[in-house]
Write a protein that holds these residues in place. Structure first.
Motif, PDB file in Angstrom:
ATOM      1  N   THR A   1      77.911  92.187  11.850  1.00  0.00           N
ATOM      2  CA  THR A   1      78.636  91.065  10.890  1.00  0.00           C
ATOM      3  C   THR A   1      78.418  92.001   9.219  1.00  0.00           C
ATOM      4  O   THR A   1      77.774  92.589   9.131  1.00  0.00           O
ATOM      5  CB  THR A   1      78.240  89.679  10.905  1.00  0.00           C
ATOM      6  OG1 THR A   1      76.924  89.811  10.390  1.00  0.00           O
ATOM      7  CG2 THR A   1      78.103  89.223  12.468  1.00  0.00           C
TER       8      THR A   1
ATOM      9  N   GLU B   1      77.224  90.435   6.723  1.00  0.00           N
ATOM     10  CA  GLU B   1      75.828  90.243   6.156  1.00  0.00           C
ATOM     11  C   GLU B   1      74.870  91.274   6.891  1.00  0.00           C
ATOM     12  O   GLU B   1      74.031  91.584   6.303  1.00  0.00           O
ATOM     13  CB  GLU B   1      75.593  88.678   6.400  1.00  0.00           C
ATOM     14  CG  GLU B   1      76.343  87.834   5.345  1.00  0.00           C
ATOM     15  CD  GLU B   1      76.119  88.257   3.989  1.00  0.00           C
ATOM     16  OE1 GLU B   1      74.846  88.314   3.662  1.00  0.00           O
ATOM     17  OE2 GLU B   1      76.894  88.139   3.277  1.00  0.00           O
ATOM     18  N   GLU B   2      75.031  91.272   8.341  1.00  0.00           N
ATOM     19  CA  GLU B   2      73.972  92.220   8.898  1.00  0.00           C
ATOM     20  C   GLU B   2      74.055  93.567   8.305  1.00  0.00           C
ATOM     21  O   GLU B   2      73.309  94.328   8.159  1.00  0.00           O
ATOM     22  CB  GLU B   2      74.234  92.150  10.371  1.00  0.00           C
ATOM     23  CG  GLU B   2      74.024  90.724  11.096  1.00  0.00           C
ATOM     24  CD  GLU B   2      74.357  90.808  12.596  1.00  0.00           C
ATOM     25  OE1 GLU B   2      73.666  90.319  13.517  1.00  0.00           O
ATOM     26  OE2 GLU B   2      75.286  91.319  12.913  1.00  0.00           O
TER      27      GLU B   2
ATOM     28  N   ILE C   1      74.980  94.586   5.448  1.00  0.00           N
ATOM     29  CA  ILE C   1      74.224  94.683   4.220  1.00  0.00           C
ATOM     30  C   ILE C   1      72.571  94.689   4.479  1.00  0.00           C
ATOM     31  O   ILE C   1      72.045  95.359   3.717  1.00  0.00           O
ATOM     32  CB  ILE C   1      74.575  93.309   3.084  1.00  0.00           C
ATOM     33  CG1 ILE C   1      76.115  93.668   2.872  1.00  0.00           C
ATOM     34  CG2 ILE C   1      73.795  93.352   1.993  1.00  0.00           C
ATOM     35  CD1 ILE C   1      76.542  92.638   2.068  1.00  0.00           C
ATOM     36  N   GLU C   2      72.277  93.880   5.236  1.00  0.00           N
ATOM     37  CA  GLU C   2      70.774  93.859   5.391  1.00  0.00           C
ATOM     38  C   GLU C   2      70.034  95.006   5.883  1.00  0.00           C
ATOM     39  O   GLU C   2      69.073  95.602   5.490  1.00  0.00           O
ATOM     40  CB  GLU C   2      70.520  92.532   6.391  1.00  0.00           C
ATOM     41  CG  GLU C   2      70.672  91.184   5.516  1.00  0.00           C
ATOM     42  CD  GLU C   2      70.463  90.052   6.812  1.00  0.00           C
ATOM     43  OE1 GLU C   2      70.272  90.404   7.703  1.00  0.00           O
ATOM     44  OE2 GLU C   2      70.774  88.922   6.209  1.00  0.00           O
TER      45      GLU C   2
ATOM     46  N   ARG D   1      71.928  93.978  -4.573  1.00  0.00           N
ATOM     47  CA  ARG D   1      72.938  93.430  -4.384  1.00  0.00           C
ATOM     48  C   ARG D   1      73.545  92.769  -5.626  1.00  0.00           C
ATOM     49  O   ARG D   1      73.056  91.779  -6.142  1.00  0.00           O
ATOM     50  CB  ARG D   1      73.159  92.382  -3.184  1.00  0.00           C
ATOM     51  CG  ARG D   1      74.502  92.054  -2.727  1.00  0.00           C
ATOM     52  CD  ARG D   1      74.543  91.143  -1.415  1.00  0.00           C
ATOM     53  NE  ARG D   1      75.768  90.802  -1.083  1.00  0.00           N
ATOM     54  CZ  ARG D   1      75.928  89.887  -0.099  1.00  0.00           C
ATOM     55  NH1 ARG D   1      75.081  89.379   0.565  1.00  0.00           N
ATOM     56  NH2 ARG D   1      77.461  89.619   0.348  1.00  0.00           N
TER      57      ARG D   1
END
Length: 230
Positions: free
Chosen positions: A46, A48-49, A51-52, A67
Protein backbone atom coordinates in the motif's frame (compact mmCIF):
# COMPACT_ATOMS: atom_id res chain seq x y z
CA UNK A 1 45.58 -18.82 -33.93
CA UNK A 2 41.92 -19.55 -33.32
CA UNK A 3 42.66 -23.20 -32.46
CA UNK A 4 45.43 -22.12 -30.09
CA UNK A 5 43.12 -19.59 -28.42
CA UNK A 6 40.36 -22.15 -27.94
CA UNK A 7 42.87 -24.65 -26.54
CA UNK A 8 43.96 -22.07 -23.97
CA UNK A 9 40.32 -21.48 -23.02
CA UNK A 10 39.78 -25.20 -22.48
CA UNK A 11 42.93 -25.46 -20.35
CA UNK A 12 41.86 -22.42 -18.30
CA UNK A 13 38.34 -23.74 -17.64
CA UNK A 14 39.63 -27.23 -16.87
CA UNK A 15 41.97 -25.70 -14.31
CA UNK A 16 39.09 -23.91 -12.59
CA UNK A 17 37.01 -27.10 -12.51
CA UNK A 18 39.93 -29.03 -11.03
CA UNK A 19 40.38 -26.49 -8.25
CA UNK A 20 36.64 -26.68 -7.50
CA UNK A 21 36.98 -30.47 -7.46
CA UNK A 22 34.14 -31.25 -9.84
CA UNK A 23 33.80 -32.13 -13.50
CA UNK A 24 33.74 -29.26 -15.94
CA UNK A 25 30.26 -28.36 -17.19
CA UNK A 26 30.08 -28.52 -20.96
CA UNK A 27 26.29 -28.59 -21.50
CA UNK A 28 24.36 -25.34 -21.41
CA UNK A 29 22.02 -25.38 -18.38
CA UNK A 30 18.29 -25.23 -19.00
CA UNK A 31 16.56 -21.93 -18.33
CA UNK A 32 12.85 -22.69 -18.18
CA UNK A 33 11.88 -19.15 -17.16
CA UNK A 34 13.16 -15.67 -17.89
CA UNK A 35 12.44 -12.54 -15.91
CA UNK A 36 10.54 -12.21 -12.66
CA UNK A 37 8.01 -14.93 -11.71
CA UNK A 38 4.31 -14.05 -11.77
CA UNK A 39 3.97 -13.86 -7.99
CA UNK A 40 6.70 -11.20 -7.88
CA UNK A 41 5.14 -9.16 -10.67
CA UNK A 42 1.91 -9.07 -8.64
CA UNK A 43 3.62 -8.21 -5.35
CA UNK A 44 2.75 -4.73 -4.10
CA UNK A 45 2.50 -2.69 -0.92
CA UNK A 46 0.00 0.00 0.00
CA UNK A 47 1.17 3.63 -0.35
CA UNK A 48 1.77 3.91 3.41
CA UNK A 49 3.67 0.61 3.49
CA UNK A 50 5.87 1.81 0.64
CA UNK A 51 6.78 4.95 2.55
CA UNK A 52 7.53 3.05 5.77
CA UNK A 53 9.61 0.37 4.02
CA UNK A 54 11.49 2.86 1.88
CA UNK A 55 12.42 4.98 4.88
CA UNK A 56 13.52 1.93 6.89
CA UNK A 57 15.71 0.63 4.06
CA UNK A 58 17.15 4.07 3.35
CA UNK A 59 18.10 4.62 6.99
CA UNK A 60 19.61 1.13 7.25
CA UNK A 61 22.44 2.17 4.89
CA UNK A 62 23.13 5.48 6.60
CA UNK A 63 20.79 7.79 4.67
CA UNK A 64 18.55 10.46 6.18
CA UNK A 65 14.88 10.64 5.32
CA UNK A 66 11.92 12.80 6.25
CA UNK A 67 8.34 13.06 5.13
CA UNK A 68 7.13 16.59 4.40
CA UNK A 69 3.66 17.83 3.57
CA UNK A 70 4.47 19.76 0.39
CA UNK A 71 7.18 21.52 -1.58
CA UNK A 72 7.04 24.58 0.68
CA UNK A 73 7.85 22.38 3.67
CA UNK A 74 10.63 20.72 1.68
CA UNK A 75 12.11 24.12 0.89
CA UNK A 76 12.08 25.12 4.55
CA UNK A 77 13.72 21.82 5.54
CA UNK A 78 16.53 22.26 3.03
CA UNK A 79 17.02 25.89 4.07
CA UNK A 80 17.35 24.89 7.73
CA UNK A 81 19.93 22.22 6.93
CA UNK A 82 21.81 24.62 4.64
CA UNK A 83 22.06 27.16 7.46
CA UNK A 84 23.30 24.47 9.87
CA UNK A 85 25.93 23.37 7.36
CA UNK A 86 26.99 26.91 6.53
CA UNK A 87 26.43 26.16 2.85
CA UNK A 88 27.86 28.69 0.39
CA UNK A 89 27.07 27.05 -2.96
CA UNK A 90 23.89 25.14 -3.84
CA UNK A 91 23.27 23.50 -7.21
CA UNK A 92 19.84 22.26 -8.22
CA UNK A 93 18.28 20.71 -11.29
CA UNK A 94 16.39 22.96 -13.67
CA UNK A 95 12.94 21.62 -12.76
CA UNK A 96 9.72 23.64 -12.20
CA UNK A 97 9.04 21.84 -8.92
CA UNK A 98 12.45 22.79 -7.56
CA UNK A 99 11.99 26.42 -8.59
CA UNK A 100 9.03 26.62 -6.19
CA UNK A 101 11.30 25.79 -3.24
CA UNK A 102 12.46 29.41 -3.18
CA UNK A 103 15.99 28.54 -2.08
CA UNK A 104 17.39 31.82 -3.40
CA UNK A 105 15.36 33.75 -0.83
CA UNK A 106 15.37 31.10 1.90
CA UNK A 107 19.18 30.71 1.89
CA UNK A 108 20.47 34.25 1.22
CA UNK A 109 24.00 33.44 2.38
CA UNK A 110 24.42 30.86 -0.41
CA UNK A 111 24.75 31.16 -4.17
CA UNK A 112 22.03 29.02 -5.74
CA UNK A 113 22.91 27.81 -9.24
CA UNK A 114 20.42 26.21 -11.64
CA UNK A 115 21.99 23.49 -13.76
CA UNK A 116 22.72 24.41 -17.38
CA UNK A 117 21.08 27.82 -17.05
CA UNK A 118 24.25 29.76 -18.00
CA UNK A 119 26.40 28.76 -20.95
CA UNK A 120 29.47 30.48 -19.50
CA UNK A 121 29.60 28.26 -16.40
CA UNK A 122 31.61 25.02 -16.34
CA UNK A 123 28.85 23.06 -14.61
CA UNK A 124 30.81 19.99 -13.57
CA UNK A 125 33.21 22.20 -11.65
CA UNK A 126 30.29 24.11 -10.09
CA UNK A 127 28.70 20.85 -8.93
CA UNK A 128 32.05 19.63 -7.56
CA UNK A 129 32.50 22.74 -5.42
CA UNK A 130 28.87 22.80 -4.26
CA UNK A 131 28.06 22.15 -0.62
CA UNK A 132 24.54 20.98 -1.50
CA UNK A 133 22.88 19.41 -4.54
CA UNK A 134 19.09 19.28 -4.95
CA UNK A 135 17.37 16.89 -7.37
CA UNK A 136 13.85 15.67 -8.09
CA UNK A 137 13.44 11.90 -8.24
CA UNK A 138 11.85 10.36 -11.31
CA UNK A 139 10.85 7.40 -9.18
CA UNK A 140 11.67 5.46 -6.03
CA UNK A 141 11.37 1.81 -4.98
CA UNK A 142 10.51 0.78 -1.46
CA UNK A 143 11.72 -2.84 -1.48
CA UNK A 144 15.35 -1.84 -1.95
CA UNK A 145 15.22 1.77 -0.72
CA UNK A 146 16.30 3.03 -4.12
CA UNK A 147 15.78 6.35 -5.90
CA UNK A 148 15.72 6.63 -9.70
CA UNK A 149 17.17 9.81 -11.28
CA UNK A 150 17.25 10.21 -15.07
CA UNK A 151 19.62 12.56 -16.89
CA UNK A 152 18.39 15.35 -19.17
CA UNK A 153 19.71 18.74 -20.34
CA UNK A 154 18.33 20.41 -17.21
CA UNK A 155 19.04 17.41 -14.98
CA UNK A 156 22.78 16.84 -15.17
CA UNK A 157 24.03 13.72 -13.41
CA UNK A 158 26.72 15.78 -11.67
CA UNK A 159 24.07 17.42 -9.46
CA UNK A 160 23.49 14.09 -7.72
CA UNK A 161 27.08 12.81 -7.87
CA UNK A 162 29.46 15.64 -6.95
CA UNK A 163 28.14 17.89 -4.13
CA UNK A 164 29.06 17.08 -0.53
CA UNK A 165 25.43 16.80 0.62
CA UNK A 166 22.50 15.71 -1.57
CA UNK A 167 18.78 16.33 -1.12
CA UNK A 168 16.45 14.15 -3.19
CA UNK A 169 12.78 15.13 -3.38
CA UNK A 170 10.46 12.18 -3.94
CA UNK A 171 6.79 12.92 -4.73
CA UNK A 172 4.85 10.26 -2.80
CA UNK A 173 2.96 9.21 -5.93
CA UNK A 174 6.27 8.27 -7.61
CA UNK A 175 7.16 5.76 -4.88
CA UNK A 176 6.67 2.17 -6.07
CA UNK A 177 7.34 -1.21 -4.53
CA UNK A 178 9.62 -3.23 -6.86
CA UNK A 179 12.59 -2.45 -9.10
CA UNK A 180 10.73 -3.78 -12.12
CA UNK A 181 8.25 -0.93 -11.85
CA UNK A 182 11.05 1.39 -12.97
CA UNK A 183 12.80 -0.95 -15.41
CA UNK A 184 9.86 -2.30 -17.42
CA UNK A 185 8.62 1.10 -18.70
CA UNK A 186 12.14 1.99 -19.85
CA UNK A 187 12.44 -1.33 -21.66
CA UNK A 188 9.05 -0.92 -23.31
CA UNK A 189 9.87 2.64 -24.44
CA UNK A 190 12.83 1.38 -26.46
CA UNK A 191 16.46 2.39 -26.81
CA UNK A 192 15.67 5.69 -28.58
CA UNK A 193 13.72 6.93 -25.55
CA UNK A 194 16.47 6.18 -23.03
CA UNK A 195 18.28 9.18 -21.48
CA UNK A 196 22.06 9.51 -21.39
CA UNK A 197 22.07 8.16 -17.86
CA UNK A 198 19.72 6.46 -15.41
CA UNK A 199 21.00 6.47 -11.86
CA UNK A 200 19.84 4.18 -9.07
CA UNK A 201 20.74 5.70 -5.71
CA UNK A 202 20.44 3.65 -2.52
CA UNK A 203 21.79 5.94 0.17
CA UNK A 204 25.16 7.68 0.61
CA UNK A 205 28.25 6.69 -1.35
CA UNK A 206 29.80 3.59 0.24
CA UNK A 207 33.05 2.00 -0.92
CA UNK A 208 35.01 -0.90 0.57
CA UNK A 209 37.14 -1.91 -2.42
CA UNK A 210 40.36 -0.59 -0.86
CA UNK A 211 41.59 -3.22 1.62
CA UNK A 212 37.95 -3.92 2.57
CA UNK A 213 37.84 -0.67 4.52
CA UNK A 214 34.33 0.84 4.39
CA UNK A 215 34.55 4.51 3.45
CA UNK A 216 31.65 6.93 3.05
CA UNK A 217 31.58 9.64 0.39
CA UNK A 218 34.40 8.56 -1.93
CA UNK A 219 32.39 8.15 -5.14
CA UNK A 220 29.50 10.49 -4.36
CA UNK A 221 27.82 12.51 -1.60
CA UNK A 222 28.52 11.19 1.89
CA UNK A 223 25.31 12.70 3.31
CA UNK A 224 22.05 12.09 1.45
CA UNK A 225 18.55 13.20 2.44
CA UNK A 226 15.47 11.60 0.85
CA UNK A 227 12.47 13.88 1.35
CA UNK A 228 9.13 12.21 0.61
CA UNK A 229 6.75 14.95 -0.43
CA UNK A 230 3.02 14.51 0.21
Amino acid sequence: MERASRAKQVTFMDGIAARLRHARTTVKPEQPMRGAPDFWRAFDWTPEERIERFQANWRSVGGHTERVADLDAAGRFIAERAEELGARIIVRQDQPELATLGLEAAVPQAEVSVWNSDGDVYWKARAAEADIGVVLADGALAYTGTVVVRSAPGKGRSVSLLPTVLFILIPAERLGTRLGEALVPMDEAGREALPAGVHFISGPSRSSDIENDLTIGVHGPGVVYALIVG
